[in-house]
Write an enzyme that holds these catalytic residues in place. Structure first.
Site, mmCIF file in Angstrom:
data_model
loop_
_atom_site.group_PDB
_atom_site.id
_atom_site.type_symbol
_atom_site.label_atom_id
_atom_site.label_comp_id
_atom_site.label_asym_id
_atom_site.label_seq_id
_atom_site.Cartn_x
_atom_site.Cartn_y
_atom_site.Cartn_z
ATOM 1 N N ASP A 213 0.976 -1.106 0.037
ATOM 2 C CA ASP A 213 0.375 -0.299 0.164
ATOM 3 C C ASP A 213 1.072 1.660 -0.078
ATOM 4 O OD1 ASP A 213 -2.097 -1.580 0.588
ATOM 5 O OD2 ASP A 213 -3.053 -0.832 2.296
ATOM 6 N N ASP A 215 0.128 3.831 1.305
ATOM 7 C CA ASP A 215 0.520 4.870 2.736
ATOM 8 C C ASP A 215 0.902 4.038 4.623
ATOM 9 O OD1 ASP A 215 -1.085 2.494 2.973
ATOM 10 O OD2 ASP A 215 -3.327 4.017 2.734
ATOM 11 N N TRP A 275 -13.506 -1.506 -2.233
ATOM 12 C CA TRP A 275 -12.838 -2.021 -1.085
ATOM 13 C C TRP A 275 -13.278 -3.426 0.421
ATOM 14 C CZ3 TRP A 275 -13.211 -3.251 4.497
ATOM 15 C CH2 TRP A 275 -12.223 -2.766 4.898
ATOM 16 N N HIS A 308 -6.514 8.576 6.480
ATOM 17 C CA HIS A 308 -6.301 9.010 5.906
ATOM 18 C C HIS A 308 -8.025 9.059 5.740
ATOM 19 C CE1 HIS A 308 -7.185 5.290 3.792
ATOM 20 N NE2 HIS A 308 -5.659 4.968 4.486
HETATM 21 C C1 UD2 Z 1 -6.286 -1.436 3.815
HETATM 22 C C2 UD2 Z 1 -5.404 -2.931 3.534
HETATM 23 C C3 UD2 Z 1 -5.596 -3.501 1.750
HETATM 24 C C4 UD2 Z 1 -6.394 -3.576 1.365
HETATM 25 C C5 UD2 Z 1 -7.377 -2.597 2.032
HETATM 26 C C6 UD2 Z 1 -9.206 -3.067 1.129
HETATM 27 C C7 UD2 Z 1 -4.056 -2.043 6.007
HETATM 28 C C8 UD2 Z 1 -3.261 -0.959 6.209
HETATM 29 N N1 UD2 Z 1 -4.620 -1.831 4.107
HETATM 30 O O1 UD2 Z 1 -6.309 -0.326 3.447
HETATM 31 O O2 UD2 Z 1 -4.100 -4.023 1.487
HETATM 32 O O3 UD2 Z 1 -6.848 -5.268 1.880
HETATM 33 O O4 UD2 Z 1 -7.747 -2.520 3.141
HETATM 34 O O5 UD2 Z 1 -9.019 -3.323 -0.155
HETATM 35 O O6 UD2 Z 1 -5.180 -3.048 6.886
HETATM 36 N N2 UD2 Z 1 -5.085 3.150 -3.270
HETATM 37 C C9 UD2 Z 1 -5.215 4.889 -3.649
HETATM 38 N N3 UD2 Z 1 -5.759 5.353 -4.373
HETATM 39 C C10 UD2 Z 1 -7.354 4.950 -3.982
HETATM 40 C C11 UD2 Z 1 -7.585 4.319 -3.148
HETATM 41 C C12 UD2 Z 1 -6.948 3.554 -2.739
HETATM 42 O O7 UD2 Z 1 -3.835 4.545 -4.324
HETATM 43 O O8 UD2 Z 1 -7.914 5.680 -3.946
HETATM 44 C C13 UD2 Z 1 -4.421 2.141 -2.860
HETATM 45 C C14 UD2 Z 1 -3.136 2.925 -1.646
HETATM 46 O O9 UD2 Z 1 -2.101 1.705 -2.011
HETATM 47 C C15 UD2 Z 1 -3.887 2.137 -0.637
HETATM 48 C C16 UD2 Z 1 -4.214 0.596 -0.759
HETATM 49 O O10 UD2 Z 1 -5.216 0.517 -2.041
HETATM 50 O O11 UD2 Z 1 -2.797 2.051 0.255
HETATM 51 C C17 UD2 Z 1 -5.815 0.250 -0.419
HETATM 52 O O12 UD2 Z 1 -6.535 1.374 0.369
HETATM 53 P P1 UD2 Z 1 -6.696 1.536 1.637
HETATM 54 O O13 UD2 Z 1 -5.890 2.851 2.330
HETATM 55 O O14 UD2 Z 1 -8.177 3.412 0.763
HETATM 56 O O15 UD2 Z 1 -7.948 1.202 2.554
HETATM 57 P P2 UD2 Z 1 -7.076 1.014 4.072
HETATM 58 O O16 UD2 Z 1 -6.172 1.821 4.592
HETATM 59 O O17 UD2 Z 1 -8.816 0.794 4.881
HETATM 60 MN MN MN Z 2 -5.005 2.796 4.267
#
Ligand code: UD2
Ligand code: MN
Length: 369
Positions: A213, A215, A275, A308
């Site tokens: 990811d 972030d 997601w 974020h």
């Molecule tokens: C969680 C998981 C991730 C993934 C996701 C479900 C963690 C730390 N990470 O992320 O690996 O399984 O859940 O799909 O638990 N991204 C973009 N632009 C966007 C949306 C996503 O660049 O508009 C990319 C970016 O690299 C981001 C990743 O996709 O870090 C995961 O998306 P998130 O950060 O919005 O979701 P998160 O933090 O719940």
């Molecule tokens: Mn994230």
């Protein structure tokens, strides 16, 4: 009397002159002899290929500046009897535990992070985000794949923290940002499949793939971004989850598979739009093929995530709970063998390679009407 003296002096002078001539001749002979020995000495080294022991700086800079290049000639005279052999400098294998790691790191996301600064602080990183250690030969070549859209701010921190870490880890690596074109629903796992294929097109020697990811930043550089004999989950303790694994089968955030492991599970699913769920499907694929997930020690698997909001085009996937029940049925037909996409642009930036790609949109489901 004076005539006698003059004659003696003349003889002495002639003798001295003769002696000088003799001395000069011996010096000339000796000079050519030593020169010839020097030639033989150098050509012995160039015949073996590397001149590492003699010119460590020269050999390392060759490798440093041209990671994929066939090595240029050493510039030293080749002995006529030189056996054919590698001309690239032969460096020792990189150690299993890289020296110079610092352990726990201070990670914060408040100071501004202009790309120019990150570039300035990482002069060893080559165009496209490629790096090769100057002083040793790594066992693997690592492609770091980042799924991406509209997260430039996160990417700057990621590059700022990760490049120095990966360099200290003595990795040969490249960074690939797979940028989803358009504003349709995000599809993380499909982007990762694209990253796998496109990185291999850039460099067929990639044999280890780290999916991260944008972030997430490790808090300890002993968390080595390498592949092992089992798929690896790196991000096991995140600040977001109170530094604990959220659930036993969790495989999100940062993971790594060798090329063989990735192909064995038919890559990642392409059909998880929005997601959630795709990481559980990947976990299922690994379990179903009889592999086990390896993890770092809990103390060094800590991560910080940049805070974020959820992106409006990454709404939770309503089908995710049903889909992850069916991995066994879907993984054969849906994966790296069936991924369809169109590359719109490949651009080699100073710290990463950006690949903008059209991956389509989710099928309209449930059918309307
Ligand atoms: C969680 C998981 C991730 C993934 C996701 C479900 C963690 C730390 N990470 O992320 O690996 O399984 O859940 O799909 O638990 N991204 C973009 N632009 C966007 C949306 C996503 O660049 O508009 C990319 C970016 O690299 C981001 C990743 O996709 O870090 C995961 O998306 P998130 O950060 O919005 O979701 P998160 O933090 O719940
Ligand atoms: Mn994230």
């Amino acid at each position: 009397m004076s005539r006698l003296l003059g004659g003696t002096l003349e003889r002495v002078c002639k003798a001295v002159l003769l002696l000088c001539l003799l001395h000069f001749l011996v010096a000339v002979i000796l000079y050519f002899d030593v020169y010839a020995q020097h030639l033989a000495f150098f050509s012995r080294f160039s015949a073996r290929g590397p001149a590492r022991a003699l010119h460590p700086a020269a050999s390392s800079s060759t490798n440093f500046s041209r990671p994929n290049a066939t090595a240029p000639s050493s510039g030293l005279p080749e002995a006529p009897s030189a056996r054919p052999g590698p001309t690239a400098p032969i460096l020792p294998p990189c150690p299993d535990s890289p020296p110079g790691l610092v352990g726990r790191l201070l990670i914060e996301f408040t100071s501004p992070m202009p790309l120019e600064r990150v570039q300035r602080e990482n002069p060893g990183v080559l165009l496209g985000g490629r790096y090769t250690p100057p002083d040793c030969t790594p066992a693997q070549t690592v492609a770091v794949i980042i799924p991406f859209r509209h997260r430039e701010h996160h990417l700057r921190y990621w590059l700022h923290y990760l490049h120095p870490i990966l360099r200290r880890q003595r990795l040969r690596y490249g960074v690939y940002v797979i940028n989803q074109h358009g504003e349709d629903t995000f599809n993380r796992a499909k982007l990762l499949n694209v990253g796998f294929l496109e990185a291999l097109k850039e460099d067929a020697t990639y044999d280890c793939f780290i999916f991260s990811d944008v972030d997430l930043v490790p808090m300890d550089d002993r968390n080595l971004y390498r592949c092992g004999d089992q798929p690896r989950h790196f991000a096991i303790a995140m600040d977001k989850f109170g530094f604990r694994l959220p659930y036993a089968g969790y495989f999100g955030g940062v993971s790594g598979l060798s090329k063989a492991q990735f192909l064995r599970i038919n890559g990642f699913p392409n059909e998880y739009w929005g997601w959630g769920g795709e990481d559980d499907d990947i976990f299922n694929r690994i379990s179903l093929t009889g592999m086990k997930i390896s993890r770092p020690d809990i103390r060094i698997g800590r991560y910080r995530m940049i805070k974020h909001d959820r992106d409006k085009h990454n709404e939770p996937n309503p089908q995710r709970f049903t889909k992850i029940q069916n991995t066994k049925l879907t993984m054969k037909r849906d994966g790296i063998g069936s991924v369809r996409y169109q590359v719109l642009e490949v651009s080699r930036q100073p710290l990463f390679t950006n690949i903008t790609v059209d991956i389509g949109r989710p099928p309209s489901w449930p059918p309307r009407g």
